[in-house]
Motif scaffolding. Sequence first.
Motif, PDB file in Angstrom:
ATOM      1  N   PHE A  90      -9.482  47.027  -5.437  1.00  0.00           N
ATOM      2  CA  PHE A  90      -8.022  46.929  -5.447  1.00  0.00           C
ATOM      3  C   PHE A  90      -7.393  48.288  -5.148  1.00  0.00           C
ATOM      4  CE2 PHE A  90      -3.840  46.626  -7.503  1.00  0.00           C
ATOM      5  CZ  PHE A  90      -3.385  45.408  -7.017  1.00  0.00           C
ATOM      6  N   ALA A  91      -7.974  49.352  -5.720  1.00  0.00           N
ATOM      7  CA  ALA A  91      -7.463  50.697  -5.447  1.00  0.00           C
ATOM      8  C   ALA A  91      -7.648  51.061  -3.974  1.00  0.00           C
ATOM      9  CB  ALA A  91      -8.173  51.716  -6.341  1.00  0.00           C
ATOM     10  N   ALA A  92      -8.805  50.718  -3.403  1.00  0.00           N
ATOM     11  CA  ALA A  92      -9.046  50.996  -1.984  1.00  0.00           C
ATOM     12  C   ALA A  92      -8.071  50.223  -1.104  1.00  0.00           C
ATOM     13  CB  ALA A  92     -10.486  50.634  -1.619  1.00  0.00           C
ATOM     14  N   ALA A  93      -7.818  48.951  -1.463  1.00  0.00           N
ATOM     15  CA  ALA A  93      -6.863  48.146  -0.699  1.00  0.00           C
ATOM     16  C   ALA A  93      -5.453  48.712  -0.815  1.00  0.00           C
ATOM     17  CB  ALA A  93      -6.900  46.697  -1.197  1.00  0.00           C
ATOM     18  N   SER A  94      -5.094  49.209  -1.998  1.00  0.00           N
ATOM     19  CA  SER A  94      -3.775  49.817  -2.186  1.00  0.00           C
ATOM     20  C   SER A  94      -3.626  51.070  -1.335  1.00  0.00           C
ATOM     21  CB  SER A  94      -3.570  50.171  -3.665  1.00  0.00           C
ATOM     22  OG  SER A  94      -3.626  49.017  -4.477  1.00  0.00           O
ATOM     23  N   LEU A  95      -4.713  51.818  -1.195  1.00  0.00           N
ATOM     24  CA  LEU A  95      -4.682  53.005  -0.346  1.00  0.00           C
ATOM     25  C   LEU A  95      -4.462  52.615   1.115  1.00  0.00           C
ATOM     26  CD1 LEU A  95      -5.024  56.080  -0.083  1.00  0.00           C
ATOM     27  CD2 LEU A  95      -7.495  55.704   0.156  1.00  0.00           C
ATOM     28  N   ILE A  96      -5.125  51.550   1.557  1.00  0.00           N
ATOM     29  CA  ILE A  96      -4.923  51.063   2.929  1.00  0.00           C
ATOM     30  C   ILE A  96      -3.457  50.681   3.136  1.00  0.00           C
ATOM     31  CG2 ILE A  96      -5.475  49.182   4.533  1.00  0.00           C
ATOM     32  CD1 ILE A  96      -8.297  49.155   3.310  1.00  0.00           C
ATOM     33  N   CYS A  97      -2.880  49.974   2.167  1.00  0.00           N
ATOM     34  CA  CYS A  97      -1.470  49.579   2.272  1.00  0.00           C
ATOM     35  C   CYS A  97      -0.560  50.806   2.299  1.00  0.00           C
ATOM     36  CB  CYS A  97      -1.083  48.687   1.095  1.00  0.00           C
ATOM     37  SG  CYS A  97      -1.880  47.070   1.072  1.00  0.00           S
ATOM     38  N   GLY A  98      -0.845  51.776   1.430  1.00  0.00           N
ATOM     39  CA  GLY A  98       0.004  52.957   1.342  1.00  0.00           C
ATOM     40  C   GLY A  98      -0.042  53.838   2.572  1.00  0.00           C
ATOM     41  N   LEU A  99      -1.158  53.790   3.327  1.00  0.00           N
ATOM     42  CA  LEU A  99      -1.303  54.614   4.530  1.00  0.00           C
ATOM     43  C   LEU A  99      -1.102  53.817   5.812  1.00  0.00           C
ATOM     44  CD1 LEU A  99      -4.453  56.730   3.522  1.00  0.00           C
ATOM     45  CD2 LEU A  99      -2.030  57.327   3.256  1.00  0.00           C
ATOM     46  N   ALA A 100      -0.700  52.537   5.689  1.00  0.00           N
ATOM     47  CA  ALA A 100      -0.602  51.655   6.855  1.00  0.00           C
ATOM     48  C   ALA A 100       0.351  52.223   7.908  1.00  0.00           C
ATOM     49  CB  ALA A 100      -0.129  50.272   6.419  1.00  0.00           C
ATOM     50  N   SER A 101      -0.118  52.184   9.150  1.00  0.00           N
ATOM     51  CA  SER A 101       0.687  52.683  10.275  1.00  0.00           C
ATOM     52  C   SER A 101       1.220  51.554  11.142  1.00  0.00           C
ATOM     53  CB  SER A 101      -0.154  53.630  11.134  1.00  0.00           C
ATOM     54  OG  SER A 101      -1.316  52.965  11.594  1.00  0.00           O
ATOM     55  N   SER A 102       0.826  50.312  10.824  1.00  0.00           N
ATOM     56  CA  SER A 102       1.294  49.162  11.593  1.00  0.00           C
ATOM     57  C   SER A 102       1.379  47.960  10.664  1.00  0.00           C
ATOM     58  CB  SER A 102       0.332  48.854  12.749  1.00  0.00           C
ATOM     59  OG  SER A 102      -0.886  48.314  12.252  1.00  0.00           O
ATOM     60  N   LEU A 177       0.675  53.243  -3.609  1.00  0.00           N
ATOM     61  CA  LEU A 177      -0.113  54.407  -4.010  1.00  0.00           C
ATOM     62  C   LEU A 177      -0.053  54.641  -5.516  1.00  0.00           C
ATOM     63  CD1 LEU A 177       0.765  56.822  -1.055  1.00  0.00           C
ATOM     64  CD2 LEU A 177      -1.265  55.386  -1.339  1.00  0.00           C
ATOM     65  N   VAL A 178       0.951  54.093  -6.200  1.00  0.00           N
ATOM     66  CA  VAL A 178       1.034  54.260  -7.649  1.00  0.00           C
ATOM     67  C   VAL A 178      -0.149  53.598  -8.350  1.00  0.00           C
ATOM     68  CG1 VAL A 178       2.380  52.162  -8.123  1.00  0.00           C
ATOM     69  CG2 VAL A 178       2.658  54.189  -9.581  1.00  0.00           C
ATOM     70  N   ASN A 179      -0.819  52.655  -7.683  1.00  0.00           N
ATOM     71  CA  ASN A 179      -1.986  52.005  -8.280  1.00  0.00           C
ATOM     72  C   ASN A 179      -3.182  52.949  -8.410  1.00  0.00           C
ATOM     73  OD1 ASN A 179      -0.701  49.470  -8.453  1.00  0.00           O
ATOM     74  ND2 ASN A 179      -1.255  48.972  -6.339  1.00  0.00           N
ATOM     75  N   LEU A 180      -3.245  53.980  -7.572  1.00  0.00           N
ATOM     76  CA  LEU A 180      -4.432  54.848  -7.534  1.00  0.00           C
ATOM     77  C   LEU A 180      -4.619  55.631  -8.833  1.00  0.00           C
ATOM     78  CD1 LEU A 180      -4.279  56.109  -3.831  1.00  0.00           C
ATOM     79  CD2 LEU A 180      -5.443  54.115  -4.775  1.00  0.00           C
ATOM     80  N   PRO A 181      -3.604  56.352  -9.346  1.00  0.00           N
ATOM     81  CA  PRO A 181      -3.834  57.061 -10.609  1.00  0.00           C
ATOM     82  C   PRO A 181      -4.118  56.120 -11.777  1.00  0.00           C
ATOM     83  CG  PRO A 181      -1.515  57.193  -9.951  1.00  0.00           C
ATOM     84  CD  PRO A 181      -2.270  56.658  -8.780  1.00  0.00           C
ATOM     85  N   ILE A 182      -3.519  54.922 -11.764  1.00  0.00           N
ATOM     86  CA  ILE A 182      -3.809  53.947 -12.817  1.00  0.00           C
ATOM     87  C   ILE A 182      -5.282  53.570 -12.778  1.00  0.00           C
ATOM     88  CG2 ILE A 182      -3.316  51.628 -13.673  1.00  0.00           C
ATOM     89  CD1 ILE A 182      -0.497  51.902 -12.527  1.00  0.00           C
ATOM     90  N   ALA A 183      -5.783  53.239 -11.591  1.00  0.00           N
ATOM     91  CA  ALA A 183      -7.184  52.848 -11.444  1.00  0.00           C
ATOM     92  C   ALA A 183      -8.116  53.985 -11.845  1.00  0.00           C
ATOM     93  CB  ALA A 183      -7.456  52.415 -10.005  1.00  0.00           C
ATOM     94  N   LEU A 184      -7.779  55.208 -11.446  1.00  0.00           N
ATOM     95  CA  LEU A 184      -8.638  56.360 -11.757  1.00  0.00           C
ATOM     96  C   LEU A 184      -8.745  56.559 -13.270  1.00  0.00           C
ATOM     97  CD1 LEU A 184     -10.283  58.789 -10.818  1.00  0.00           C
ATOM     98  CD2 LEU A 184      -8.143  60.086 -10.685  1.00  0.00           C
ATOM     99  N   LEU A 185      -7.629  56.487 -13.984  1.00  0.00           N
ATOM    100  CA  LEU A 185      -7.649  56.675 -15.433  1.00  0.00           C
ATOM    101  C   LEU A 185      -8.461  55.587 -16.126  1.00  0.00           C
ATOM    102  CD1 LEU A 185      -3.941  57.733 -16.127  1.00  0.00           C
ATOM    103  CD2 LEU A 185      -5.984  59.164 -16.342  1.00  0.00           C
TER     104      LEU A 185
END
Length: 484
Positions: A90-102, A177-185
């Motif tokens: 889920f964190a990896a997918a959130s990163l893809i969404c946060g960096l999406a260029s199209s 991208l707000v999902n990433l720090p939540i997942a990391l913790l």
Amino acid sequence: MSQIEVMPVERRRWFMFAILLVGAFLPPLDFFIVNVALPSIQEELGTSSSAEQLVISSYAALYAVTLITGGRLGDLYGRGRMFFLGLIGFAAASLICGLASSPWVLISGRALQGITAAVMAPQALASVQAIFPESEKPLALSLYGAVFGLASVIGQALGGILISLNLMGMGWRAIFLVNLPIALLVILFGIPALRETRARHASKLDLGGTALSMMTLGALIVPLIEGREAGWPLWSWLSIAAAPLLAWLFWQYETRLRLAGGAPLLDPAALRAPGLGRALLVALSFYSIGVFFLLFSMYLQSALHATALSAGLIFLPFGTGFLLGPLSTSQGRRLLGAYVNCAGMGLEVVGLLALTWLVLGTPTGVTPPSLLLAVILFVIGFRQGLAMPTLMRMVTGRVAPAYSGMIAGITSSTLQVSTSLSVALIGGIFYTLLGAHTDAAAITHAFTVSILCIAACLALGAGLSVTLARQPAPIPDASRVRPS
């Protein structure tokens, strides 16, 4: 039926449960939070209206069709393991969404979010049956229900706030991208603390049943989500017509696998539990209110011309009620016993009728009195939240703990199907009544009729709940799943 080993009560069960609740919190949060970001996404990526719909529906559809499989994976391979694998994905997918260029990169990321959310989400509900004694299950289920209220409180407002703040120039990307720090913790603190639970004699995943279940749910959910936007083309009707046939094939396959000594994804023996079918029908009616968020937002923004942030903030009393309702379930059980669910859904109907009265009694295009509107929304949310833990117990308490993951996935999937059906059917009524009109009077009329339809569905669920309250769920085996 899978055997489970009797074990002492897990001492760290509440901390373990708190970790797993993150998996129940993030999926609804990401459902609510993305709605207010769609205009900003369209402005930056140039998404078409159909692409905007796919940003929502790709997540919702794949989440719904994968939930049963996600719950079963937890039973077979460990609920903690599946939770962390789902969370990392889920964190990896959130990163893809946060960096999406199209638009299509964003849609792909959302689809992956839906699949991975379905792997982690059922594990918290399944763990209630596995790690808690009977005396603590009501409180655990109340906290589980409160998580959905918390997600709605935060999700409705946080999206608008993050976009308004434009942190580090991220704009709408911050909502993903707000999902990433939540997942990391959660990973850092959770992996050392979480002990594994599973059915003792794990077997291979039923790949045939998995494929048939996803085909069945996909045949129903995808056209319901996409059909109206596409003008109900022929493929959508053929797909809906194929769903009962696929369901029958799935049931026959699972029955034969069970008779052959295999481990079916959806065990027919578990579904024969007394009252379970009616309990799932209550769950199917319970989230008919899912379309309310879409329609009320349209009423606020199109008829009353509220901004996206203002509309999100108006929802806060509902979300606050939904947060507090589950925490009051234990008091409700002392007063009403097994009738908490039917009372909650029944009073929710009263709240929706009061909202209809308030909207119709207010001049067209004028915002209803703020205090009275807030009170009514709070009551609706509170009653929804009050009923939810009892509903979960009504369903999951009717099967043995060995089936916890399976029934958790079925329950969650039923609620998602309920939301999709409400959006398709009641949303369809709204848009049919609205037609080509865009004036405040037409929107108000369509909105109030749709609210009455939601109230009728909830009244049906409340009636079914009365019959279930008269047939209490059997007390399940108090055995414990062996920690590993």
